[in-house]
Structures are given as C-alpha cells and as structure tokens.
Enzyme design. Sequence first.
Site, mmCIF file in Angstrom:
data_model
loop_
_atom_site.group_PDB
_atom_site.id
_atom_site.type_symbol
_atom_site.label_atom_id
_atom_site.label_comp_id
_atom_site.label_asym_id
_atom_site.label_seq_id
_atom_site.Cartn_x
_atom_site.Cartn_y
_atom_site.Cartn_z
ATOM 1 N N ASP A 57 0.714 -1.019 0.149
ATOM 2 C CA ASP A 57 0.242 -0.529 -0.128
ATOM 3 C C ASP A 57 0.804 0.913 0.410
ATOM 4 O OD1 ASP A 57 -2.465 1.591 -0.528
ATOM 5 O OD2 ASP A 57 -2.796 1.525 2.074
ATOM 6 N N HIS A 100 -7.059 2.422 -6.148
ATOM 7 C CA HIS A 100 -7.328 3.922 -5.580
ATOM 8 C C HIS A 100 -6.924 4.516 -6.726
ATOM 9 C CE1 HIS A 100 -3.618 3.780 -3.414
ATOM 10 N NE2 HIS A 100 -4.627 3.906 -2.219
ATOM 11 N N ASP A 118 -11.005 3.180 0.998
ATOM 12 C CA ASP A 118 -9.186 3.527 1.935
ATOM 13 C C ASP A 118 -9.729 4.202 2.783
ATOM 14 O OD1 ASP A 118 -6.394 3.779 2.034
ATOM 15 O OD2 ASP A 118 -6.058 5.402 0.711
ATOM 16 N N HIS A 149 -7.445 8.977 12.023
ATOM 17 C CA HIS A 149 -5.835 9.595 12.461
ATOM 18 C C HIS A 149 -7.163 10.413 13.465
ATOM 19 C CE1 HIS A 149 -2.705 8.175 9.156
ATOM 20 N NE2 HIS A 149 -3.343 8.614 8.746
ATOM 21 N N GLY A 162 -4.469 10.485 4.514
ATOM 22 C CA GLY A 162 -5.664 9.275 5.023
ATOM 23 C C GLY A 162 -7.032 10.640 5.222
#
Lengths: 426, 312
Positions: free
Chosen positions: A152, A232, A305, A309, A324
Amino acid sequence: MRLLIKNGRVIDPYSGTDETLDILIDKGKIIDIKPKIDGKDNKVFDASRLVVAPGFIDMHVHLREPGQEDKETIKTGSLAAVKGGFTSVACMPNTNPVNDNCGVTEYILGESKKHAIINIFPIAAITKGLKGEELTDMADLVDSGACAFSDDGQPVQNSQVMRRALEYSKITNVPIIDHCEDKNLSRDGVMHEGYYSYLFGLKGIPAASEEIMVFRDIILSEKYQSKIHIAHVSTKGSIDLIRWAKDKKIKVTTEVTPHHLLLTDNLIESYDTNLKVNPPLRSETDKKALLQAIKDGIIDAFATDHAPHTFDEKEVEFNNAPFGIIGLETAVSLLLDKLVHKNIISLQRFISMFSTNPAKILGLKNKGKICVGADADLTILNLQKDILVDTNTFVSKSRNCPFNGWKLKGAPVMTIVGGKKVYPFK
Amino acid sequence: MSFKHKHLLGIQALSVSDILTIFETAESFLEISAREVKKVPTLRGKTIVNLFFELSTRTRSSFELAAKRLSADIINFGKQTSSVSKGESLKDTVLNLEAMNTDAIIVRHSDAGAPHFISTFCRSHIINAGDGAHEHPTQALLDAFTIKQEKAKFKNLKVVIVGDILHSRVARSNIFLLSKMGAKVVCVGPPAFLPIEFQQFGTQIDYNLDRAIEGADVIMMLRIQLERQQKNSFPSIREYRNIYGLTEERFRKAKKDAIIMHPGPINRGVEISSDLADSLKSMILKQVENGVAVRMAILYLLLGGKDRETSD
C-alpha cells in the site's frame, strides 16, 4: 431461528436478478429465494420499499490494529463498517508490527472472530517490513488467511521485486494490489501537482508518479500472466492506461474511492488537512475521467481507503498532517446520492461495484451474490432516506472526514452478516 | 478610507482599492521615520507578537520597528528559544501566546498555509510574514510601493522576475499584486523553477533572460534558496550564474531608466553582480526603508482607531 427477509427489491448483479423476492436464511447461509415464502416459524423482517443487495465489501481499509489503537481498532472499524452497510472489509498491512508474517494475520483474524461483527480479510505485505526488498512468505500467509498482498502506502519501487511478487502470485492465486506511486517523483509532495499546488505554495505529487507505476504493473502483468489490482486509481492518465490494458485482455482490475470521485484539488485553498490524502485529490479533468470510466465499466470496484487519524494529528500545518480520509460510514450514501440519483450509473452497477466485483477480485467464492448456498451477508438500502453527515455521530474512533455537513439521499439501513443482524445496533 | 479585513493572509484577498488604501496610508507614515522622535501614539496599548518560526533579518526587524513607531507593545518569538523545540504544537503555542491577550500575531512559518490554519482558531489579527512557498504579502506591498515611487504608475510596466519562482513566496505575492495593478509580469528561470502553470496566473514565462530583459522597466532578482532546493533542479551554481545572473552587460538590454529590486538576502556574485547591487539603479535598501512604512500602514489599518466592522 431462521431469518426471513420479506418483500424486498432483491438486486443481485451476479445473476442479473432485480425483482421483489423473499429470502430465507439459516445457519449463516441463504437457503431459499422465492416470490413468497411462508413466515411461520421464522423471524421476519419486512423489507418493503427497501433494496436488498449482496453484502457490500470494502476491499481497502486501514483498521490500525495492532499498534495504532488510538486511531482505530478492529472493533471500532468493524462497527463503522456495518453502520456504513459493509459486511466484509479487507484491511491493509501497514500496522505496527506490519502484517508481513502469519502471527499478525492470525492475530487480526482472532480479534475479528472475538468481536464477531463483520468478515475481515487481512491483506498481507508483499515485502518484509514494507521495505520493498524481500518477499514475505506468501504461501504461508495465504494459508493463514491473507486474501491479497499489498505494500500500500510504501509501494514496491523496484520493478524486479514487483515482477517476482507477480510471478509468485500464480502459486498463491491471490491478487497483488498496488498503490501506484513513483516515490522519487512524489517525494515531499502533499497535494496534486498542478495549478493549485503552485497557487497554494504546496509541494506537488505529479499524476505521472501514479501513471508510470500503473504502466509498469500492466506491462509486468501482461508479460507474466498475473493478476494485478490497481488501488485507488486517481488520474485520467491511469484510466487511459487501464482502458488500454482491458482492451488487450490483460488481467488488471481497479478500484476508486468516493473522495476521488467527488472532490478536487482546488478545495485545498482552505488548507484543511482533512483533504490531505494519498493519492491526492486530483484536478477537475481527472475527476471527470474517473466518472466517465465508471460509466464505461473500466473501473471494477468502489473502495474507501478508510484511513483513520486522530484529531490532534490532523490539527496541524498542512505539510505536517498525515495522509488519509475515513470513508466507511459515508461511502454508500455519498455514491447513492452523487452517482445513482444523479443518473451517472445504474443501481445494479452501483451494487456490483460495491459487492459482486470486489468479491470476484478477492476470490471470495460465497460472497458478492444472492443465491441459495451463498453466505447470508446482505446490505439493505433505503434509496429515499435523507441523511446529514455528522462526524460527531460516527462510531469510528476518528473524525478525519471532509464530507461533514453534507446532505445526502439514500442510506444503508440494515446490515446482515452471516445471517445475523449487526446493524442497526440493538 | 475603508479596509475591511480582519487578517492579512495574502495578496489574493485584496482588491485594488485595498492596495491603494495601504499605499496612501504608508505614504503618510513615511515621514514619521524621518523625524527625530520617530514615534506616534496611534497603537498605544496594543499587544503584538512577532511569531517567527524561520530566520529573518529584514521582515522581523521591520515589523518590530513598525509596531514600536506606532507605540504598540511587541514581543519577539523565535523557534529556537521557545518550547517549540520541546515539541509543542503550533496550535498550542499560539493558544498560549494568545491567552496573554494579544491583539495581533505576525507569523513567519516554513509551511504554506500556517497563518491560514492559525486564523481558524485565533481571535487576534493574523498577519502573514511569509508562509513557505506560498505568499509574503507585506514584501509584495513594499515592492509595489517602491515601484510606484519610482515609476508613478503600474499600467503597462514590464516587470521581470528572475530566479527560483517555484519556491518563492515573494514571486507569488508580487505576481498577484502587480498583475492586479496592471503591470506586465514576465517570470524567468530554469524550467525546474518555472512550471508552465504559472502562465495561468496571468504572467508570461521565459527561460531566456537575455530575451526577457529587453525593454524591462523593473528587474526583480530572487535569491537561489539553497535551503529549499531539491537535487538536480539545475546542474551547478556556476551554470546558473552564467544563464540567469544579472550582469552589467545584461542589464544594458533593459530600459535606460530600469530599476533593480531584490527582496534580500542577496547572494552577491550569484544572481546579481556586486557592482549592480550597490549601484544607483538598485532599490534594495530603498525597499527595506519603505518596508517599515508599509508595515506601519498594515498594522494601523488592521488594528488602528475605533473598533471597525471587519470581515474576511
């Protein structure tokens, strides 16, 4: 007791079904599907005016456990998933320790079993420590339950290593998933490179950094006859390459996230770190190409995805924030509203991209379809339900979502995993 | 006179009339710095923080003197001498300073958008004193103020900005400001420093200084920012100097009354020859002098006088 779902509009892209049917579930499996099933001796749920779809599968999430439990845990991630309409998720290996050995894979599956909310399919690392150098024990990992391999966010840069991984995947028969990024081109970048990165004075991540790796992977996949899944996808150039590869019958599949379909780089004018994501939000041209590719059937699957956080980590200068966006609790409503209700794609295609296709890509034999003998994983949708995205109501541990305050039409209203209603929560 | 902004975060948010207001105000403040007693009581009782996360000679001193000449209390805050070096976050640092009842915070930061981020949670007026490679609005305002003194107008002036355009916040703010005022801006530099997207800011781009400099009214040289450089942006300082250094010979291709500007600090003998930097054509020290008056004007317009309705 058996569970009977009555009067729902059953849509199963796998068989091409779209009609009002009753579904009878026993011991975690679908045992009967008919226009009329007797409700006696069964627990009955009336799904009138609702759509009953094969359970949705998010093949790209970060559950953060083990190691980063302040962001998310297997339990909170699972709760977020079922609330968002997902019955299965595949989780990425960038945990701490990295999921590059059977111990971590088994730990994740053990936790998943303990909480018994959702199906979790661990994706193991392609290389040890995500360092891009040495392959993991891939066959062992698959025996332990790994459903795919990916490095990833630390993608394999060395093409020889990627070649070897693809060759070896012919033994394991699970896909290699690549986050395509040439790290030399993207180094220190924080947003899409282009007019807006120059305007905002932020270092760019060029589209070329993705496209060069997409092309590399396609060429390797063709040469070594192995399956590659492009994670993605975000640029027009990548779409052009994948379109070309599919025309040539190369074994490439791809996924797209809701944020790449709905948001663009110009929004970063606010320096809102909830818009910082990798691959970055691209240009309007790229977004249009992604939408067209969905219409044309070039993109196989939706994936969130989901990358949690903490608030504090994101409450900093744009350069210092982690990449993210979380997506489990918003993806289905976002795309129902923006793609199905806006007539960009049909409801059938929407369901296949959330369920049938990811099941096919990951080789999940009894999932992604509604038929006798299939796993009783169902996602039930109310197409007309109005919702307001409010991050304060999220069950995920994190709040890093750029869609807060959006009003949307259409939502998942019930999630059934293995014949058990897991959402709404009690 | 109206100036309805709460913060000065960048040039982009300013209208032509805002800019002219700043110039008029700065004009009226020029004379204060020439007095024997260089002080007026305008901002007495106001507390201002110079929050500098990057090193600075000119901008920090200039803001400090501007505040002092308007009788505001100003304190200086540096990264090295504060708890930032103990790992305190930017937000916590600013909230703690603001708890001491500051009226304005002047921010210099290496990250683009840091002042914008601060303005999302802060009550004080925020003034951007340079954020990463984004904007440096007060520098552009003092540059334009200097050009106005020398050339009287902006319309159809040919301004050539030379150097590392990509990493330069001074270049961006000047491009936005001078284009707004009607000047023709031409950016010159090696391709790695001059993405073609800069044309969309309304400027011309050129990789050839000898060609671009012809007929120029203003030549603005930028420092090669060695601290922001990535490897291989250009092969060597020697080649850079040969192609983009401002020499006497090159300068002769500009208009006879052309002026030379530089935001400082200069690398003598790299982007500009030492002789030219010290020549009568050089506005370098004039820019610094004007900087104090322009910053006094900014402080006055944001903080001054009665409580005005503010937007932005």
